[in-house]
Design a protein around this motif. Structure first.
Motif: not given
Length: 172
Positions: A17-19, A125-134, A148-149
């Motif tokens: 992961n990049v931060f 269940k209302n779920q959302k998994a989030v990953a942003n480009v890069g 990239d995921t």
């Protein structure tokens, strides 16, 4: 129920992961999620320039390996804290090994028909998994090449998902 994707156990699964540091900070610990007891977590921290091409295209500033007794969510204290000036981009790279081989603990939003909380109520269940480009990366060759995921399709994730605690394969 959240699913955890996995790769074939003989692949060299590695994640990153990049931060970006929000202020002048000291990175003293990282987190890791292990699916199995008796896992070994290898951690590397890289400082990245603005033109970095991937999560390991920078300066390696921390590296260590820690054995964890139980599966679950863990905090791993770094032997040597890393100073991060405000705005510094950095990556945390992890490889997890267990008796089943290496795997990617990638959080996904999924519905599990075998979960009594979900199947008994007749709802998803209302779920959302989030990953942003890069931001989140995976490698199946020990970190030689990275994907990239966000480029993984739902079908690709579904094909790699591990069975749930209820014995089924959740639907991504």
């Amino acid at each position: 129920s959240d699913g955890v994707t996995s790769v074939q156990k003989n692949e060299e699964a590695t994640m990153a992961n990049v931060f970006e540091a929000e202020g002048d900070e000291m990175l003293r610990a990282v987190s890791a999620t292990t699916a199995n007891p008796g896992s070994e977590v290898s951690v590397e921290v890289y400082l990245l320039g603005d033109d970095a091409d991937g999560p390991v295209d920078g300066e390696l500033v921390a590296s260590q390996t820690e054995a964890v007794e139980f599966g679950g969510y863990h905090t791993i204290d770094l032997d040597e804290p890393v100073a991060l000036p405000s705005g510094q981009r950095f990556s945390v790279v992890e490889r997890i090994e267990s008796y089943q081989g290496s795997y990617l603990p990638l959080e996904v939003a999924a519905w599990d028909a075998n979960d009594p909380d979900e199947s008994g109520g007749g709802y998803h269940k209302n779920q959302k998994a989030v990953a942003n480009v890069g931001e989140s990366y995976y490698s199946t060759d020990g970190g030689a090449t990275w994907g990239d995921t966000t480029e993984l399709s739902a079908d690709e994730v579904q094909g790699r998902i591990a069975p749930s605690a209820f014995g089924g394969y959740p639907e991504v």
